[in-house]
Design a protein around this motif. Structure first.
Motif, PDB file in Angstrom:
ATOM      1  N   ASP A   1       0.821  -1.210   0.000  1.00  0.00           N
ATOM      2  CA  ASP A   1       0.000   0.000   0.000  1.00  0.00           C
ATOM      3  C   ASP A   1       0.858   1.264   0.000  1.00  0.00           C
ATOM      4  O   ASP A   1       0.584   2.210  -0.741  1.00  0.00           O
ATOM      5  CB  ASP A   1      -0.917   0.013   1.231  1.00  0.00           C
TER       6      ASP A   1
ATOM      7  N   LEU B   1      -7.336   3.343  -2.154  1.00  0.00           N
ATOM      8  CA  LEU B   1      -6.332   2.289  -2.039  1.00  0.00           C
ATOM      9  C   LEU B   1      -6.801   1.219  -1.051  1.00  0.00           C
ATOM     10  O   LEU B   1      -7.946   1.187  -0.654  1.00  0.00           O
ATOM     11  CB  LEU B   1      -4.988   2.890  -1.620  1.00  0.00           C
TER      12      LEU B   1
ATOM     13  N   PHE C   1      -7.609  -2.582  -5.766  1.00  0.00           N
ATOM     14  CA  PHE C   1      -7.661  -1.755  -4.552  1.00  0.00           C
ATOM     15  C   PHE C   1      -9.101  -1.627  -4.032  1.00  0.00           C
ATOM     16  O   PHE C   1      -9.882  -2.541  -4.159  1.00  0.00           O
ATOM     17  CB  PHE C   1      -7.033  -0.380  -4.820  1.00  0.00           C
TER      18      PHE C   1
END
Length: 312
Positions: free
Chosen positions: A43, A74, A106
């Motif tokens: 991430d 995200l 995501f």
């Protein structure tokens, strides 16, 4: 619905909390009310575009979005409750407690997500909290992928036969490393964990047989030979570790071009391990989605041990 969006590539403060439309599931999709997610190394690499040289950054811009991620929400792991399903869905029903992974799609830093029912999704482990379920996903699936690739369990071995392979895990107290210790012990391996002094207690608790403090000792001079050397943080290489390998030894790293695939079989294995009490969630810190900037900053700091969880 509330979501954290990535407004550009950069430091954690590019993440902003905002309201976006709640998704409506298509005929083959489930709508999940997300209860927990996590902040992992993948991430923060995407958010910061920290992927190596200029060529790799250019390639990743083409893949993810040039100025900012095409999907600004995200997050790649989730656990939650199914709120609704499309008319063609047969595998799940409203009320099911599930967990899963979305890969480069995501979208898990949000209150809701719509996903195809045949995605990398499974019922969450029995007895697991939403936080625990979200925590074990990224590191667990990555460890399973790379250790299977390194043939931790010899496919020619008889069922139940102990292999007792020797494995060294470099970066043993990150999300991947903590899971790798436990996956290796699940397969009866002898584990040498390389970490800092502050992580030794955690590595020992998770089952490591031998501990090396890399701040006090060069792990490459430990005087042992290994069947597998697993770089779980992408900070060393095969040339540097060649002297640690047995003649048939294997070096694997998360730092190469090989991206760990995500499968339902991995989720089934993680659930089995968790339900048997053989997989610890290794949660370091928990943040609310409103403090996503602080959570990313903590992971960026390099002080994380295990997993950082986001609750929604």
């Amino acid at each position: 619905m509330k979501a954290a969006i990535c407004t550009s590539y950069g430091t954690p403060d590019v993440l902003k909390i905002t309201d976006i439309p709640k998704p409506i599931p298509k005929s083959n999709q489930i709508l999940v009310h997300i209860k927990a997610s996590a902040v992992n190394s993948g991430d923060v690499r995407v958010r910061s575009l920290d992927v190596g040289g200029w060529l790799m950054r250019f390639v990743m811009r083409l893949v993810l979005g040039f100025a900012k991620p095409r999907n600004p929400v995200l997050g790649t792991v989730f656990s939650g409750i199914i709120e609704d399903v499309g008319e063609k869905v047969t595998l799940f029903k409203p009320g099911d407690e599930v967990y899963g992974m979305t890969g480069f799609d995501f979208g898990t830093y949000a209150e809701f997500i719509a996903l195809p029912e045949n995605g990398t999704i499974a019922l969450k482990p029995s007895g697991a909290s939403f936080e625990s379920a979200a925590a074990i996903l990224f590191g667990g699936s990555t460890a399973l992928y790379f250790l299977q690739k390194a043939q931790l369990l010899d496919s020619s071995a008889a069922a139940g036969e102990e292999q007792n392979k020797n494995i060294l895990i470099y970066g043993a107290t990150g999300s991947v490393g903590t899971s790798a210790i436990q996956v290796a012990k699940y397969h009866k391996a002898n584990v040498t964990a390389v970490c800092s002094a502050s992580g030794m207690q955690l590595a020992k608790r998770l089952g490591a047989d031998t501990l090396i403090d890399y701040q006090q000792q060069d792990f490459k001079e430990c005087g042992q030979k290994f069947d597998i050397v697993f770089d779980a943080v992408g900070k060393t290489n095969k040339k540097a570790c060649q002297g640690l390998l047995k003649p048939s030894g294997v070096f694997i790293t998360v730092g190469g071009l090989d991206v760990a695939s995500e499968t339902k079989q991995q989720l089934e294995t993680l659930s089995k391990m968790f339900e048997e009490g053989l997989l610890n969630d290794a949660i370091d810190k928990t943040y609310s989605i409103d403090h996503i900037v602080e959570a990313h900053g903590y992971v960026d700091s390099g002080h994380k041990k295990g997993n950082v969880v986001i609750v929604l």
